[in-house]
Write an enzyme that holds these catalytic residues in place. Structure first.
Site, PDB file in Angstrom:
ATOM      1  N   SER A  73       0.845  -1.195   0.000  1.00  0.00           N
ATOM      2  CA  SER A  73       0.000   0.000   0.000  1.00  0.00           C
ATOM      3  C   SER A  73       0.887   1.254   0.000  1.00  0.00           C
ATOM      4  O   SER A  73       1.754   1.396  -0.867  1.00  0.00           O
ATOM      5  CB  SER A  73      -0.941  -0.042   1.205  1.00  0.00           C
TER       6      SER A  73
ATOM      7  N   ASP B 262      -8.881  -6.036  -4.988  1.00  0.00           N
ATOM      8  CA  ASP B 262      -8.441  -4.784  -4.368  1.00  0.00           C
ATOM      9  C   ASP B 262      -8.860  -3.626  -5.281  1.00  0.00           C
ATOM     10  O   ASP B 262      -8.274  -3.407  -6.329  1.00  0.00           O
ATOM     11  CB  ASP B 262      -6.917  -4.803  -4.195  1.00  0.00           C
TER      12      ASP B 262
ATOM     13  N   HIS C   4      -8.217  -4.940  -0.462  1.00  0.00           N
ATOM     14  CA  HIS C   4      -6.912  -4.326  -0.217  1.00  0.00           C
ATOM     15  C   HIS C   4      -6.196  -4.969   0.971  1.00  0.00           C
ATOM     16  O   HIS C   4      -4.963  -5.065   0.991  1.00  0.00           O
ATOM     17  CB  HIS C   4      -7.086  -2.828   0.021  1.00  0.00           C
TER      18      HIS C   4
END
Length: 380
Positions: free
Chosen positions: A148, A320, A353
């Site tokens: 991320s 995601d 995610h």
């Protein structure tokens, strides 16, 4: 594996991209494994929004103190600390040990920074991390790795310090934020700054905490971390507490919790508001917004990534939608345009995610294989 938090003090000012600087600051970090004699087996782990330097292991005598990526890093794990010397560092502006808004401002004795803490960027964090490595006597990283926002830092390392990185592992990340992602961040920030307890960011002096804003910010974030499939499988339209004498089971209330998903989001918001700092949330989400290495090249990512010379592993997850596989493929294409050595895995995982933190065997297998190859290459 026991973890031991450490801290280093830096007196020299750190110039920041926004034109300000930070002086007299501290960086909190942890290390796992042993640095070899050649100092060539170091792996830097970069953290995302609400994580810290406590990447792996547990604190002795503390229950439920596992590091946030403990499933990934440790003896015999995909990033094997029997082979690699792993470093986790807490970024400036965070609220987990490194200098941040809740710490004393050296320019205003007797007061904490609060809203006066300067805006920091991904590039600023990478520069601070490089100073930490200098202090530890590490010139070159075997790898830099992150998921991320951590993946953005890993990518930025390859551009800011291309000669200091041999491999970069970029997981569930993106070359910049889409307008939708910036919008989610802005709604979360507005929830915080409009909380009456925020006091323009100087709530510490008022003895308050903008918990209402933090709760809503976290609830918004959690919606984006989970996939639609996982949400429906986990919660569906289940009621938290069905009314027995109602045919529908509904309370017919606009303010009470009706559905399990509402209860879950409120729980996550309440928990987050107890430990996270509001100014830190603003700083980190703004750093996300600003990251865009292609901006200086007219939006040409291929040109921006020309500076990167190391080998890459990129991993994305099909469900995601916050950092979709399309965004990882943009990075892969730009690297291939520059004839770089790139491995790419797109994992068909249902978790959204959050998958980058979870134990998907295919994901773990890809990372393990990559680090195994890295270790074998170093030994050859």
């Amino acid at each position: 594996m026991f973890a031991t938090p450490q801290s280093l003090h830096f007196e020299a000012p750190l110039p920041l991209q926004g034109g300000a600087s930070l002086r007299d600051y501290r960086l909190s970090y942890e290390t796992y494994g042993t640095l070899n004699a050649e100092r060539s087996n170091a792996v830097l782990i970069c953290h995302a929004l609400n994580a810290s330097h406590h990447v792996a292991g547990v604190y002795e005598g503390q229950a439920n103190s596992e590091g946030w990526w403990d499933n990934m890093i440790g003896p015999g794990k995909p990033v094997d600390t029997n082979r690699f010397f792993v470093i986790g560092v807490n970024n400036l502006g965070s609220c987990f040990g490194s200098t941040g808004p809740m710490h004393a401002n050296p320019d205003t004795p007797g007061r904490v920074y609060g809203a006066d803490f300067p805006v920091v960027t991904v590039e600023d964090w990478v520069n601070a991390q490089a100073r930490l490595l200098d202090a530890l006597g590490i010139q070159t990283l075997a790898a830099v790795m992150g998921g991320s926002l951590g993946g953005m830092q890993a990518l930025s390392w390859t551009l800011q310090y291309p000669d200091r990185v041999r491999h970069a592992v970029v997981v569930a990340s993106a070359p910049n934020l889409t307008a939708e992602n910036i919008a989610f961040n802005e709604v979360a920030r507005r929830a915080i700054v409009t909380d009456p307890d925020f006091h323009g960011g100087h709530f510490y002096e008022h003895g308050t905490v903008p918990k209402r804003g933090l709760r809503i910010a976290r609830m918004i974030g959690h919606i984006t971390y989970l996939s639609d499939d996982v949400m429906n499988e986990k919660f569906g339209r289940q009621l938290r507490e069905a009314v027995l004498d109602s045919a529908s089971g509904y309370k017919y209330s606009t303010q009470d919790v009706e559905f399990q998903i509402e209860s879950y989001l409120r729980y996550q918001g309440d928990k987050f508001a107890e430990y996270f700092d509001a100014n830190t949330y603003l700083l980190i989400t703004r750093a996300l917004d600003y990251f865009d290495p292609a901006r200086a090249f007219g939006g040409d990512l291929s040109q921006a990534l020309q500076r990167a010379t190391c080998k890459f592993l990129l991993v994305s997850f099909t469900t995601d939608w916050r950092f979709s596989p399309k965004r990882s493929r943009e990075i892969v294409k730009a690297l291939l345009d520059n004839q770089r050595d790139v491995s790419y895995a797109e994992i068909d995982a249902p978790h959204g995610h959050d998958a980058f933190l979870l134990d998907d065997p295919r994901y773990m297998g890809v990372v393990r294989s990559y680090f195994d190859s890295m270790a074998q290459g170093a030994a050859a």
